[in-house]
Design a protein around this motif. Structure first.
Motif, short mmCIF file in Angstrom:
data_model
loop_
_atom_site.label_atom_id
_atom_site.label_comp_id
_atom_site.label_asym_id
_atom_site.label_seq_id
_atom_site.Cartn_x
_atom_site.Cartn_y
_atom_site.Cartn_z
N THR A 90 -4.11 2.77 -2.32
CA THR A 90 -3.72 3.82 -1.37
C THR A 90 -4.68 3.85 -0.20
O THR A 90 -5.91 3.79 -0.38
CB THR A 90 -3.69 5.20 -2.06
OG1 THR A 90 -2.71 5.18 -3.09
CG2 THR A 90 -3.37 6.32 -1.08
N VAL A 91 -4.12 3.92 1.00
CA VAL A 91 -4.92 4.13 2.21
C VAL A 91 -4.52 5.46 2.83
O VAL A 91 -3.37 5.87 2.74
CB VAL A 91 -4.71 2.99 3.25
CG1 VAL A 91 -5.38 1.72 2.79
CG2 VAL A 91 -3.23 2.74 3.54
N PHE A 148 0.82 -1.21 0.00
CA PHE A 148 0.00 0.00 0.00
C PHE A 148 0.86 1.26 0.00
O PHE A 148 1.93 1.28 0.59
CB PHE A 148 -0.86 0.07 1.28
CG PHE A 148 -1.99 -0.90 1.33
CD1 PHE A 148 -3.17 -0.65 0.66
CD2 PHE A 148 -1.88 -2.06 2.08
CE1 PHE A 148 -4.23 -1.54 0.71
CE2 PHE A 148 -2.93 -2.96 2.15
CZ PHE A 148 -4.11 -2.70 1.46
N ILE A 149 0.33 2.29 -0.64
CA ILE A 149 0.81 3.64 -0.34
C ILE A 149 0.01 4.10 0.87
O ILE A 149 -1.23 4.09 0.86
CB ILE A 149 0.57 4.60 -1.53
CG1 ILE A 149 1.51 4.26 -2.69
CG2 ILE A 149 0.75 6.06 -1.09
CD1 ILE A 149 2.98 4.51 -2.41
N VAL A 150 0.72 4.45 1.94
CA VAL A 150 0.06 4.94 3.16
C VAL A 150 0.18 6.46 3.13
O VAL A 150 1.16 7.05 3.57
CB VAL A 150 0.71 4.33 4.42
CG1 VAL A 150 -0.02 4.80 5.67
CG2 VAL A 150 0.71 2.80 4.34
N LEU A 202 -8.97 3.39 4.22
CA LEU A 202 -8.53 3.98 5.48
C LEU A 202 -7.51 3.06 6.13
O LEU A 202 -7.71 1.86 6.21
CB LEU A 202 -9.73 4.17 6.42
CG LEU A 202 -9.43 4.75 7.80
CD1 LEU A 202 -8.91 6.19 7.70
CD2 LEU A 202 -10.67 4.71 8.69
N CYS A 203 -6.42 3.65 6.57
CA CYS A 203 -5.48 2.96 7.45
C CYS A 203 -5.88 3.36 8.87
O CYS A 203 -5.66 4.51 9.27
CB CYS A 203 -4.04 3.38 7.15
SG CYS A 203 -2.87 2.79 8.39
N GLY A 237 -15.74 -0.26 8.86
CA GLY A 237 -15.84 -1.60 8.31
C GLY A 237 -14.91 -1.87 7.14
O GLY A 237 -13.69 -1.78 7.25
N LYS A 238 -15.52 -2.17 6.00
CA LYS A 238 -14.74 -2.59 4.82
C LYS A 238 -13.92 -1.45 4.20
O LYS A 238 -13.12 -1.68 3.30
CB LYS A 238 -15.67 -3.18 3.74
CG LYS A 238 -16.36 -4.46 4.19
CD LYS A 238 -15.36 -5.59 4.38
CE LYS A 238 -16.03 -6.89 4.78
NZ LYS A 238 -15.07 -7.94 5.13
N ARG A 239 -14.13 -0.23 4.66
CA ARG A 239 -13.31 0.89 4.17
C ARG A 239 -11.89 0.80 4.75
O ARG A 239 -10.97 1.44 4.27
CB ARG A 239 -13.97 2.22 4.56
CG ARG A 239 -13.32 3.49 3.95
CD ARG A 239 -13.92 3.85 2.64
NE ARG A 239 -13.20 4.87 1.92
CZ ARG A 239 -13.61 6.15 1.78
NH1 ARG A 239 -14.73 6.55 2.32
NH2 ARG A 239 -12.91 6.99 1.05
N ILE A 240 -11.75 0.00 5.81
CA ILE A 240 -10.44 -0.19 6.45
C ILE A 240 -9.68 -1.27 5.70
O ILE A 240 -10.00 -2.45 5.78
CB ILE A 240 -10.61 -0.56 7.94
CG1 ILE A 240 -11.32 0.57 8.69
CG2 ILE A 240 -9.24 -0.85 8.58
CD1 ILE A 240 -11.86 0.18 10.05
#
Length: 301
Positions: free
Chosen positions: A159-160, A106-108, A189-190, A211-214
């Motif tokens: 990306t998060v 991931f790009i954080v 989301l991270c 939820g699943k956005r994480i």
């Protein structure tokens, strides 16, 4: 199955421009100690901390049987003038990870934390008056999406966004705002448990809400006592870190048992990264890393 990693920031290798930078531990020792304390992955750390040649980076990780799962990219998104440079930065990092064979990383993405004096001074006690205007929020969201899209189009890397104290997206309300303004297919989301708690929220509630956005999870604990001591001394974000606001896992206020149970219920099947941010030269990172890994084992992971 959830996989457990650690990151260079737990050894004091931070992205900030600090006087203590010269005390940073070299990446070879950090990778050795990540491996020796029972972790199977790491994040890249600040650009240039680890090798920036794909073959060399891969060799260092492969010889320790470590995976690379992400890289922190700070961008001051509130100003549109910074967006193109942010894209360049993110693409440079994504290219390195992709060419080294870590295309599932991931790009954080985060704000350029610690660069706005008011936010840095008041970390953990932000008021609405210190926040972005509606116009700035739109600019911020556009920038985040622009970077996420560029990275996805070029390398297929996701990306998060990492909410973070001492940046413009710190409080639960600010995270809500950014999530509402951005495409959930493009920007995940991270969720960082310690930063969420320091920013005034309950990480358990955040897990239920998003939820699943994480897509990515950071395990960090939060010491209310250290935060209170820093606040009473009129300390800034870095003062709070120095006082141990991000303590060893299990020694702060974050309810990790409930968090692990929720992650299992959500069927979260990705990385958990331990991040116990310390300043360069602080404490004994290897001992803390081992204690943190043992704590996570006690939770069944």
């Amino acid at each position: 199955m959830m996989k457990i990693a650690n990151a260079p920031c737990s050894w004091g290798a931070l992205e900030f421009d600090l006087e203590e930078k010269s005390e940073e531990i070299g990446f070879e020792q950090v990778l050795d100690e990540i491996k020796e304390t029972g972790y199977i992955g790491t994040e890249l750390g600040d650009w240039g901390y680890m090798p920036t040649t794909p073959s060399l980076l891969k060799a260092e990780l492969d010889k320790r049987h470590l995976d690379l799962l992400g890289a922190f990219v700070p961008v001051a998104l509130a100003k549109a003038a910074n967006h193109d440079a942010g894209v360049v930065s993110a693409l440079k990092v994504a290219e390195l990870m992709y060419k080294a064979g870590f295309e599932n990383s991931f790009i954080v993405l985060a704000d350029d934390n610690g660069t706005v004096p008011e936010r840095t001074k008041n970390a953990g006690r932000i008021t609405a008056a210190m926040g972005l205007s509606e116009d700035q929020w739109k600019v911020y969201a556009v920038g985040a999406e622009k970077i996420a899209k560029a990275v996805k189009d070029a390398y297929g890397i996701r990306t998060v966004f990492h909410h973070h104290c001492a940046g413009y997206v710190e409080t639960p309300e600010e995270i809500d705002k950014l999530m509402a303004l951005t495409d959930p297919e493009l920007l995940g989301l991270c969720l960082d448990m310690g930063h969420y708690a320091f920013g005034g929220g309950d990480p358990v509630k955040a897990l239920k809400k998003y939820g699943k956005r994480i897509w990515h999870v950071h395990f960090k604990d939060y010491s209310p006592e250290s935060a209170k001591a820093s606040r009473e001394a009129d300390g800034d974000y870095f003062d709070a870190i120095k006082r141990g606001v991000f303590c060893e896992l299990g020694k702060g206020s974050v309810d990790f048992q409930s968090i692990v149970k929720l992650l299992e219920e959500m069927k979260y099947n990705d990385w958990i990264v331990v991040e116990q941010d310390i300043l360069p030269g602080m404490g004994n990172p290897k001992i803390c890393a081992k204690a943190n890994r043992d704590f996570i084992k006690s939770l069944g992971l």
